[in-house]
Design a protein around this motif. Sequence first.
Motif, PDB file in Angstrom:
ATOM      1  N   ASN A  36       0.850  -1.183   0.000  1.00  0.00           N
ATOM      2  CA  ASN A  36       0.000   0.000   0.000  1.00  0.00           C
ATOM      3  C   ASN A  36       0.884   1.231   0.000  1.00  0.00           C
ATOM      4  O   ASN A  36       2.065   1.169   0.375  1.00  0.00           O
ATOM      5  N   ARG A  37       0.318   2.341  -0.395  1.00  0.00           N
ATOM      6  CA  ARG A  37       1.099   3.571  -0.559  1.00  0.00           C
ATOM      7  C   ARG A  37       0.537   4.684   0.319  1.00  0.00           C
ATOM      8  O   ARG A  37      -0.680   4.845   0.436  1.00  0.00           O
ATOM      9  N   LEU A  38       1.426   5.446   0.919  1.00  0.00           N
ATOM     10  CA  LEU A  38       1.074   6.665   1.635  1.00  0.00           C
ATOM     11  C   LEU A  38       1.557   7.833   0.778  1.00  0.00           C
ATOM     12  O   LEU A  38       2.763   8.007   0.565  1.00  0.00           O
ATOM     13  N   SER A  39       0.631   8.617   0.273  1.00  0.00           N
ATOM     14  CA  SER A  39       0.987   9.681  -0.660  1.00  0.00           C
ATOM     15  C   SER A  39       1.653  10.852   0.047  1.00  0.00           C
ATOM     16  O   SER A  39       1.304  11.202   1.175  1.00  0.00           O
ATOM     17  N   LYS A  40       2.598  11.460  -0.629  1.00  0.00           N
ATOM     18  CA  LYS A  40       3.363  12.579  -0.080  1.00  0.00           C
ATOM     19  C   LYS A  40       2.490  13.817   0.099  1.00  0.00           C
ATOM     20  O   LYS A  40       1.369  13.903  -0.419  1.00  0.00           O
ATOM     21  N   ALA A  41       3.029  14.787   0.810  1.00  0.00           N
ATOM     22  CA  ALA A  41       2.334  16.051   1.031  1.00  0.00           C
ATOM     23  C   ALA A  41       2.385  16.909  -0.228  1.00  0.00           C
ATOM     24  O   ALA A  41       3.337  16.846  -1.010  1.00  0.00           O
TER      25      ALA A  41
ATOM     26  N   SER B 176      -2.283   2.330   5.978  1.00  0.00           N
ATOM     27  CA  SER B 176      -1.740   3.318   5.041  1.00  0.00           C
ATOM     28  C   SER B 176      -2.753   4.412   4.734  1.00  0.00           C
ATOM     29  O   SER B 176      -2.416   5.606   4.729  1.00  0.00           O
ATOM     30  N   GLN B 177      -3.993   4.015   4.487  1.00  0.00           N
ATOM     31  CA  GLN B 177      -5.030   5.016   4.224  1.00  0.00           C
ATOM     32  C   GLN B 177      -5.279   5.880   5.454  1.00  0.00           C
ATOM     33  O   GLN B 177      -5.438   7.107   5.351  1.00  0.00           O
TER      34      GLN B 177
ATOM     35  N   ALA C 243       8.090  12.544  -0.249  1.00  0.00           N
ATOM     36  CA  ALA C 243       7.964  11.406  -1.161  1.00  0.00           C
ATOM     37  C   ALA C 243       6.912  10.443  -0.639  1.00  0.00           C
ATOM     38  O   ALA C 243       6.610  10.406   0.555  1.00  0.00           O
ATOM     39  N   ASP C 244       6.343   9.670  -1.535  1.00  0.00           N
ATOM     40  CA  ASP C 244       5.426   8.613  -1.121  1.00  0.00           C
ATOM     41  C   ASP C 244       6.192   7.586  -0.287  1.00  0.00           C
ATOM     42  O   ASP C 244       7.370   7.321  -0.533  1.00  0.00           O
ATOM     43  N   ALA C 245       5.514   7.007   0.676  1.00  0.00           N
ATOM     44  CA  ALA C 245       6.034   5.860   1.415  1.00  0.00           C
ATOM     45  C   ALA C 245       5.240   4.633   0.978  1.00  0.00           C
ATOM     46  O   ALA C 245       4.145   4.760   0.416  1.00  0.00           O
ATOM     47  N   THR C 246       5.778   3.464   1.222  1.00  0.00           N
ATOM     48  CA  THR C 246       5.059   2.228   0.922  1.00  0.00           C
ATOM     49  C   THR C 246       5.098   1.322   2.143  1.00  0.00           C
ATOM     50  O   THR C 246       5.991   1.424   2.982  1.00  0.00           O
TER      51      THR C 246
ATOM     52  N   ALA D 187      -1.534 -11.219   2.436  1.00  0.00           N
ATOM     53  CA  ALA D 187      -2.459 -11.747   1.437  1.00  0.00           C
ATOM     54  C   ALA D 187      -3.827 -11.070   1.476  1.00  0.00           C
ATOM     55  O   ALA D 187      -4.503 -10.948   0.448  1.00  0.00           O
ATOM     56  N   ASP D 188      -4.254 -10.601   2.667  1.00  0.00           N
ATOM     57  CA  ASP D 188      -5.584  -9.980   2.771  1.00  0.00           C
ATOM     58  C   ASP D 188      -5.559  -8.475   2.502  1.00  0.00           C
ATOM     59  O   ASP D 188      -6.566  -7.792   2.670  1.00  0.00           O
ATOM     60  N   GLY D 189      -4.400  -7.952   2.095  1.00  0.00           N
ATOM     61  CA  GLY D 189      -4.308  -6.541   1.758  1.00  0.00           C
ATOM     62  C   GLY D 189      -3.976  -5.632   2.916  1.00  0.00           C
ATOM     63  O   GLY D 189      -3.814  -4.413   2.734  1.00  0.00           O
ATOM     64  N   SER D 190      -3.870  -6.182   4.121  1.00  0.00           N
ATOM     65  CA  SER D 190      -3.492  -5.362   5.281  1.00  0.00           C
ATOM     66  C   SER D 190      -1.971  -5.288   5.388  1.00  0.00           C
ATOM     67  O   SER D 190      -1.256  -6.162   4.892  1.00  0.00           O
ATOM     68  N   GLU D 191      -1.494  -4.253   6.032  1.00  0.00           N
ATOM     69  CA  GLU D 191      -0.057  -4.052   6.138  1.00  0.00           C
ATOM     70  C   GLU D 191       0.610  -5.100   7.014  1.00  0.00           C
ATOM     71  O   GLU D 191       0.017  -5.578   7.991  1.00  0.00           O
ATOM     72  N   VAL D 192       1.856  -5.424   6.681  1.00  0.00           N
ATOM     73  CA  VAL D 192       2.638  -6.332   7.521  1.00  0.00           C
ATOM     74  C   VAL D 192       2.679  -5.802   8.951  1.00  0.00           C
ATOM     75  O   VAL D 192       2.622  -6.562   9.918  1.00  0.00           O
TER      76      VAL D 192
END
Length: 411
Positions: free
Chosen positions: A67-72, A255-256, A270-273, A278-283
């Motif tokens: 998942n991505r965390l968008s930059k400011a 992330s959201q 910068a964006d972070a990741t 498997a279920d789409g949740s963050e490690v």
Amino acid sequence: MQQRRNFSTYLLVCFLGALTVPAFAAPDEELLGKDKGYPVGTRANWFFDETVRVGSFSHIDQIFPHNRLSKAESPLPLAPAGGETKLEYRFENQKWTIDDFLSHQRVTGLLVIKDGAVLLERYQYDRKPSDRFISHSMAKSIVSLAVGMALAEGRITSLDDLISKYVPKLAGSAYGETTIRSALRMSSGVQFSEIYDGKDDLTRFVIARGRDGSISALRQFEAREAEQGTRFHYASSETVLLAVLLREVTGTTLSQYLTTRLWQPMGAEADATWTTTADGSEVALGNFNATLRDYGRLGMLLANDGAVGGKQVVPKDYLLDATDWRRQPAAFGPGKATPYFGYGYQFWLYPGEKRRFALLGVYGQSIFVDPELKLVMVVTAAAKNANVGKESFAFERGAVWRGIVSKYGSW
């Protein structure tokens, strides 16, 4: 005349470059994959195989879904301090410089910030400012910040509530009957081994989580060997427990949730990741990835007690509870939780009268924070051992931090 001017410019560029690029070779360059361009590993070898460690630790989002965390929209400026500051430290009864530290240890990135100004920024092993470096367990502290925000928003009523109140699927299990506060302090009392040998409970947990999901993996650990809240016992499963809680109370991914509450408000450039399961949740227990400078901005936010630009981003009282050893029960204080560090809410706490704390991850990842001095040091690395206390890395890194703190204040 034009040729002479161009040549003079060329010499100036070379000279300035020489000020920022060490003249020495970084440790173990060839072993770490220099001749192959520091290759990125695979899902099978990225963590243990040091021949792909540098590449993998700065490009893990090429290996795993994330998942991505968008930059400011408007990044927080990091002003230069006006020439690189000379920083020294003592280690093994000798005085050393930052160049010495870089020549001794497998540091991929080093950043020192004071009062919002960059005192020093270095990279090794052909890494660069645009690379996103892996956090490893520094991510646990980010999960803690999300808990504090959810508490302030009323999504969590009390840290003394049982996890099962919010995650009914864990009702009746050892982790489900653990309080949020106990999980934050890694004091559930549930038996769990984490020694990074590929055979420990952590490995079993990660495999089970990938195969059956987080709830099922957490329910596999049912033996409580100590009363919860009475002792610190490091277990990455407890951070995953908090992440499961957060997914339930926020209804979204970490992330959201943190993009608009943490990453953008702090002014990330910068964006972070964040690698996902498997279920789409963050490690959650690790695998957050960001640039060195954005880790520095996170450190600055923490040094300013959770505020930036006059806005309180992280609830101050929660952050103080998380990072001040005086606010912990005696069993979690420095020298008690571990022979040196204390442990707060997923933060490592330094001993001493002044409040200092750290975000730490295996193989040398670290952010050190001194709120009084508004001082931050970020280190990313590809050390020899997951537990850097088994080698000189941890001790020399600590000496560097102590030397920098001593330059501007008293230890």
